[in-house]
Structure formats: C-alpha cells, structure tokens
Scaffold this active site. Structure first.
Site, PDB file in Angstrom:
ATOM      1  N   GLY A 176       1.357  -9.340  -6.403  1.00 63.55           N
ATOM      2  CA  GLY A 176       1.394  -9.329  -7.893  1.00 63.55           C
ATOM      3  C   GLY A 176       2.621  -8.372  -8.857  1.00 63.55           C
ATOM      4  O   GLY A 176       3.983  -9.129  -8.025  1.00 63.55           O
ATOM      5  N   GLY A 177       2.283  -8.058  -9.483  1.00 67.23           N
ATOM      6  CA  GLY A 177       2.989  -7.386 -10.104  1.00 67.23           C
ATOM      7  C   GLY A 177       4.514  -7.128  -9.385  1.00 67.23           C
ATOM      8  O   GLY A 177       5.291  -6.732 -10.262  1.00 67.23           O
ATOM      9  N   ALA A 183      32.627 -31.277  -7.088  1.00 69.81           N
ATOM     10  CA  ALA A 183      32.138 -30.114  -6.939  1.00 69.81           C
ATOM     11  C   ALA A 183      33.684 -29.523  -6.720  1.00 69.81           C
ATOM     12  O   ALA A 183      33.589 -27.980  -7.136  1.00 69.81           O
ATOM     13  CB  ALA A 183      31.745 -29.877  -4.792  1.00 69.81           C
TER      14      ALA A 183
HETATM   15  C1  HXC Z   1      -6.937  -0.981  -6.343  1.00 69.87           C
HETATM   16  C2  HXC Z   1      -5.026  -0.919  -3.971  1.00 69.87           C
HETATM   17  C3  HXC Z   1      -4.938  -2.352  -4.449  1.00 69.87           C
HETATM   18  C4  HXC Z   1      -5.136  -2.418  -6.148  1.00 69.87           C
HETATM   19  C5  HXC Z   1      -4.146  -1.756  -2.290  1.00 69.87           C
HETATM   20  N1  HXC Z   1      -5.496  -0.153  -2.912  1.00 69.87           N
HETATM   21  N2  HXC Z   1      -4.400  -2.698  -2.813  1.00 69.87           N
HETATM   22  N3  HXC Z   1      -6.054  -0.243  -4.645  1.00 69.87           N
HETATM   23  N4  HXC Z   1      -6.080  -1.724  -6.880  1.00 69.87           N
HETATM   24  N5  HXC Z   1      -4.541  -3.904  -6.416  1.00 69.87           N
HETATM   25  C6  HXC Z   1      -5.504   0.308  -1.738  1.00 69.87           C
HETATM   26  C7  HXC Z   1      -6.465   0.078  -1.003  1.00 69.87           C
HETATM   27  O1  HXC Z   1      -8.033  -0.371  -2.094  1.00 69.87           O
HETATM   28  C8  HXC Z   1      -6.845   0.856  -0.150  1.00 69.87           C
HETATM   29  O2  HXC Z   1      -7.517   1.829  -0.362  1.00 69.87           O
HETATM   30  C9  HXC Z   1      -5.074   1.808  -0.364  1.00 69.87           C
HETATM   31  O3  HXC Z   1      -4.536   0.827  -1.320  1.00 69.87           O
HETATM   32  C10 HXC Z   1      -4.460   0.717   0.898  1.00 69.87           C
HETATM   33  O4  HXC Z   1      -4.666  -0.665   0.650  1.00 69.87           O
HETATM   34  P1  HXC Z   1      -5.360  -1.282   2.355  1.00 69.87           P
HETATM   35  O5  HXC Z   1      -5.971  -2.628   2.337  1.00 69.87           O
HETATM   36  O6  HXC Z   1      -6.146  -0.898   2.739  1.00 69.87           O
HETATM   37  O7  HXC Z   1      -3.706  -1.942   2.737  1.00 69.87           O
HETATM   38  P2  HXC Z   1      -3.101  -2.832   3.494  1.00 69.87           P
HETATM   39  O8  HXC Z   1      -4.359  -3.250   4.778  1.00 69.87           O
HETATM   40  O9  HXC Z   1      -2.032  -2.602   4.248  1.00 69.87           O
HETATM   41  O10 HXC Z   1      -2.934  -3.430   3.108  1.00 69.87           O
HETATM   42  C11 HXC Z   1      -2.210  -3.551   1.833  1.00 69.87           C
HETATM   43  C12 HXC Z   1      -2.657  -4.789   0.661  1.00 69.87           C
HETATM   44  C13 HXC Z   1      -3.889  -5.364   0.952  1.00 69.87           C
HETATM   45  C14 HXC Z   1      -1.110  -5.899   1.236  1.00 69.87           C
HETATM   46  C15 HXC Z   1      -1.674  -4.604   0.276  1.00 69.87           C
HETATM   47  O11 HXC Z   1      -4.329  -3.854  -0.096  1.00 69.87           O
HETATM   48  C16 HXC Z   1      -4.033  -6.557  -0.695  1.00 69.87           C
HETATM   49  O12 HXC Z   1      -4.000  -7.474   0.052  1.00 69.87           O
HETATM   50  N6  HXC Z   1      -4.278  -5.540  -2.383  1.00 69.87           N
HETATM   51  C17 HXC Z   1      -4.345  -6.299  -2.756  1.00 69.87           C
HETATM   52  C18 HXC Z   1      -2.680  -7.032  -3.585  1.00 69.87           C
HETATM   53  C19 HXC Z   1      -2.690  -8.307  -4.303  1.00 69.87           C
HETATM   54  O13 HXC Z   1      -3.674  -9.814  -4.045  1.00 69.87           O
HETATM   55  N7  HXC Z   1      -2.694  -7.822  -5.679  1.00 69.87           N
HETATM   56  C20 HXC Z   1      -2.549  -8.278  -6.675  1.00 69.87           C
HETATM   57  C21 HXC Z   1      -3.324  -8.019  -7.519  1.00 69.87           C
HETATM   58  S1  HXC Z   1      -2.626  -8.545  -9.201  1.00 69.87           S
HETATM   59  P3  HXC Z   1      -8.185   3.177   0.381  1.00 69.87           P
HETATM   60  O14 HXC Z   1      -8.885   4.237  -0.764  1.00 69.87           O
HETATM   61  O15 HXC Z   1      -9.028   2.624   1.316  1.00 69.87           O
HETATM   62  O16 HXC Z   1      -6.837   3.696   1.362  1.00 69.87           O
HETATM   63  C22 HXC Z   1      -1.085  -8.614  -9.371  1.00 69.87           C
HETATM   64  C23 HXC Z   1      -1.253  -8.868 -10.829  1.00 69.87           C
HETATM   65  C24 HXC Z   1       0.054  -8.732 -12.191  1.00 69.87           C
HETATM   66  O17 HXC Z   1      -0.627  -7.517  -9.536  1.00 69.87           O
HETATM   67  C25 HXC Z   1       0.488  -9.600 -12.914  1.00 69.87           C
HETATM   68  C26 HXC Z   1       1.020  -9.064 -13.874  1.00 69.87           C
HETATM   69  C27 HXC Z   1       1.373  -9.601 -15.527  1.00 69.87           C
END
Ligand code: HXC
Length: 499
Positions: A160-161, A389
C-alpha cells in the site's frame, strides 16, 4: 521511580520494539531489527534519535518508527526506519508525524533522506487518519524531490502506502527474497478476489529489478544492500543546490574497442576503460539491459553515463529503455551530475508490439529529458548513430555541449540495408547479381553518406577522435564545462513532459 531510572527503563522499553518474541521472529526471518539496520547503515555511533518518546494511541514503542540523523562517510544524512515488530511497521497518525518531522529536518538541513521501509502500509485500525498520514508524506516526497536526494531501502513485505512513497523517491533498493513491494497484500487480495498468490511472486526483488523496473538496486543481503546505498550516495551531492564532491582516483587508458560494424560486443568494458578505476556503478542493472545507465568518475568527477549495449537487442531502444533513460537523465540533472552518452544505436525497435503499446510516447521522454537537462552533456558516437535514436540520444541539435565520434562511426538517417530498400530496390533487383549490387550500395553508403567526416564537415559533430584519446578529451571537456551556467531561464511554471 526516580527520573533517571525511569529514563533508563523507558529507553530499554523503546529498544525492545514490539517485544522480545516479535524481535525473535524478525531474526528468524533473517531480518535485522530497525535499530540494528540504522547502526549498519550509518557511520559507527553517529546516530542521534529524534522524537524517541512520541507514541501513538496504542502507546507502542515509538509507534513503530525510529527517526533521526547521523553520518555516512562523514556526511550528514537523515534516516527513518520502520519497525515491523510493532504492528507490522504499519503507519498510524503519530508514525506519519514522526516521518514528516524528519523529512522536514532533512530539507531544512539540505541533507539526503534515507527511508528503511518494512511495513504493511496504512494501519487498518486508524482508518482515515492513517491515510491522511500518507498524504502528508507524499506531499513532502514531491516537494523535496530534486532538492534533496530521497532513497528508499525496502527491507520486508511492504504494501500500500509503503510502496507509493518509495515510488515518488529517487532510488529504490531491495534485498532478494526478503523485500517485496505490492499495492495490495496477499491476504487482502485473497479476501477480495479469492486468488492465492505468494508475496514473493506478487512483488519480489527479482521481479521489480528485472521486469517492472520499480527497483533500481538489488542485493543478496541487508549488509550488501547498505554497502550499495553508501556507494550510491558517494556519487551525489547532499542537495540540489550543491555539485557532487570530487575524489581523485588513478587513471586508466581505454581498451576493448569495436572495429567491425557488425560484431556484437559488450559496452561495459568500454565504459570501464574510459572511467577512473573501479568507479563504474550501475543503476537499474537488470532492467532494460539494451541500455546501460551508470555512474562513473572521470578524474574524480562523478558523471552519469547513458550507453547503448549492443550485447542486448543489438542496443536498440524500446519502451523500457526509453523510460529508464529519461528517468536517469532527469535524476542526474536534478543533482548537477554531468551526462555522458556512449552511442551505438541502429534505432528504435520497429514492429506492431512496441508501436501499439506507445513507443512514440515513451521514446518522446528521452528527447524531452535530454533537451530539458541543463548539466554539461557530451556524446561519443562509438559506432552506429541512426535516425530518430541519433537525434534523441543527446545530439548536438538537441543541445549536447560536445559531440565526438570515433573514426569507424556511421551517422545516417537509417542503416545501409534499409536505405537500399527505399532508394535502390528497383536497381538492385534489375541487376545481374542483386546480392553483389546490394553489398556495393552498402559500402558506398557507409563511405560517402554515413561516415563521421561528412557529419563533421556539416558541424553536426565537434570532432572525430581516436578511442584511446577519448578519456583525456572527456576529462578536458567536462572540466571546461564545469563553469556552465545551468540556470534554465524559461519563464513558465513547468513543462508538460509526456508520461
Ligand atoms: C495494521 C498490520 C498491517 C496493517 C500488518 N499488520 N499489516 N496491522 N495495519 N496494514 C500486523 C498484523 O496484523 C500482524 O500483527 C503483524 O502486523 C505482522 O503481520 P503478519 O500478517 O502476521 O505478517 P506476514 O505474514 O509477514 O505478512 C505481512 C503482510 C500482511 C504481507 C504485510 O500483514 C499484509 O498483507 N498486510 C496488509 C497489507 C496491505 O494490503 N496493506 C495495504 C494497506 S492500505 P500481530 O499483532 O498479529 O503480530 C494502504 C493504502 C495507503 O496502505 C494509500 C495511501 C493513499
């Protein structure tokens, strides 16, 4: 508790990040902790932390990010490191506020900003506040672009961000099998579409440095990556108002010169032969290999090199090479790094695939970037320089300060075979021996039309020089150009480059 005891206790709490268990998991994944990474990147014990005790609504250590400043080879840099052990390094409001504070400090101190990114993106629990935090960061990424170098070092699964901000910075570094960059993570993807994809397949370092072109530098380990970051920084000034610092290095005379116009060869040894010893440092090495972009030093002065590489796709230009070239030229221009083009190009790649996907639009970026760049610009035509080119790659007409050609160079609207097909097809077909007639036409064309002295007579190139004189000539030419006035005095808000 006594105040100074409390201070020690608070610092110990901060040092443990998201807790011992999470830190152990980080280690088991082969990753360093955020604090260890800062220690590896910067000069020994040079780090000073900023806003250490600021924490978010959850009260977690530093809200998942460590920010501060220190030195690299004695030069001031600002840095932030996201801590994956705290909510997956996700970005909440305070986390964003700390990053913005260090970005502002970097800009005020006119120092490079290095981001060590290990984050799941916007912190889901904080909703719009987290999204707004990214908005604040993006605004600064753009405002400070070209003013201070901004480097993004990806050190984990980033989503994401956490990938949009790097995309706005000058350079992206990744570790093979450890760093990933995706807009949407696999868990969210599965929930939304049902598709099951591994993070590595979705956005691994290899894919981003070879195929998508998102990453510019890739290494096998974190330690190797930090060496690349430090090396890269040594070619840059601290900010866009300064010129890069000179470093004197021993000289080496050029070698590995192509003689025959049809032999395939690798341009890299030629660049290395022209450059100061061990100063060749390649940018986006694995992407669009038909065009090399690299930093070298010439008598100590950093120079950005754009070179066709006949070893891949005969050095022709396609869409990816166009994007790579234009981005590199604009980067060098931002930071006063002079440009050298080593040209051996028979043209843009012809065909339906490239045309229909917008080769015109992408190729135009090369023209725009060179015509716009105000740093010293020199071209050396090593072998072929044909058609569009030739014009696009820093020709004299487009604004090159000096253009030199080697004696075997061929400068023409197109290659001999193409020219024969357009001009003499009927004569050749009508002759008793068409193959011989074509050969004769090609020889004639090379000698009379395409030879570098014809171009020199028309003042289209400045000089024909021996390959072995080239290094010395380049050192002299860049030294003369050192006082070039780089201010573009066009009265307008900005140009509208084709994107
Ligand atoms: C809150 C998060 C988080 C998030 C991960 N965690 N991503 N908490 N917000 N975005 C937390 C998990 O809950 C977990 O907490 C810990 O971090 C580790 O994550 P895991 O999933 O256990 O680790 P892993 O299996 O290594 O996977 C990592 C990951 C996955 C691939 C990053 O967590 C994931 O897919 N996260 C979401 C990614 C995503 O789609 N982000 C987009 C957000 S939207 P605990 O407490 O269990 O340890 C965005 C838009 C911005 O960013 C736009 C701006 C304009």
């Amino acid at each position: 508790m006594e105040r100074n005891k409390r201070l020690a206790a608070e610092r110990a709490r901060l040092a443990s990040g998201g807790g011992t268990k999470k830190q152990q998991a980080q280690k088991q994944a082969g990753k360093q902790t955020a604090r260890e990474r800062i220690g590896m990147l910067l000069d020994r014990e040079s780090f000073t932390e900023h806003l250490a005790f600021a924490s978010g609504s959850g009260g977690e250590a530093g809200d998942g990010v460590i920010v501060g400043y220190g030195t690299i080879s004695g030069r001031l840099v600002c840095v932030y490191a996201q801590d994956f052990t705290v909510s997956g390094g996700s970005l909440g409001a305070m986390h964003a506020k700390k990053i913005c504070a260090i970005m502002d400090l970097a800009y005020d101190m006119q120092a490079p900003l290095i981001a060590l990114i290990d984050s799941g993106g916007a912190r889901i629990q904080e909703g719009a506040k987290a999204l707004a935090g990214y908005g604040d960061i993006f605004k600064r990424n753009v405002r400070y672009s070209g003013a201070i170098p901004q480097l993004s070092v990806m050190l984990g699964p980033c989503a994401g961000g956490a990938v949009y901000s790097p995309a706005l910075t000058d350079a992206i570094f990744m570790v093979d099998q450890m760093s990933q960059m995706v807009i949407t993570g696999p868990k969210v993807l599965k929930a939304a579409t049902g598709a099951e994809v591994k993070m590595e397949d979705l956005g691994g370092a290899r894919m981003h440095s070879e195929k998508s072109g998102v990453a510019h530098f890739c290494a096998k380990t974190e330690a190797e990556l930090f060496v690349l970051v430090r090396q890269f920084l040594s070619y840059l000034p601290n900010n866009g108002a300064k010129k890069p610092c000179h470093k004197r290095v021993s000289e080496k005379v050029s070698a590995h010169l192509p003689r025959d116009s049809k032999t395939v060869y690798d341009m890299v040894p030629i660049i290395c032969g022209l450059a100061d010893e061990n100063s060749f440092f390649e940018w986006s090495k694995r992407y669009a290999r038909n065009l090399i972009t690299a930093f070298i030093r010439l008598d100590g002065q950093p120079v950005g090199v754009v070179a066709n590489n006949p070893k891949h796709l005969a050095g022709c230009i396609d869409m990816d090479a166009s994007d790579k070239c234009a981005r590199f030229v604009r980067f060098c221009d931002c930071f006063h790094i002079p440009l050298l083009v080593l040209e051996d190009v028979s043209g843009f790649i012809p065909g339906v695939e490239q045309e229909s996907r917008g080769l015109i639009r992408h190729g135009a970026k090369i023209i725009y970037a060179f015509a716009e760049a105000t740093v010293p610009k020199i071209t050396v035509i090593v072998r072929k320089a044909y058609g569009g080119a030739y014009v696009a790659l820093n020709s004299k007409a487009l604004g090159a300060d000096f253009v030199y050609a080697w004696p075997g160079a061929e400068i023409a609207v197109m290659g001999p075979a193409g020219a024969a097909a357009v001009l003499h097809q009927k004569d050749i077909q009508a002759s008793n021996d068409p193959a011989k007639a074509l050969l004769q036409f090609e020889e004639n064309y090379r000698e009379k039309v395409a030879d570098p002295f014809s171009a020199a007579k028309e003042a289209l190139i400045d000089d024909v020089i021996e390959p072995d004189e080239t290094r010395q000539r380049l050192i002299e030419s860049f030294s003369i150009l050192a006082c070039k006035d780089e201010r573009a005095n066009w009265q307008k808000k900005h140009g509208n480059m084709p994107l």
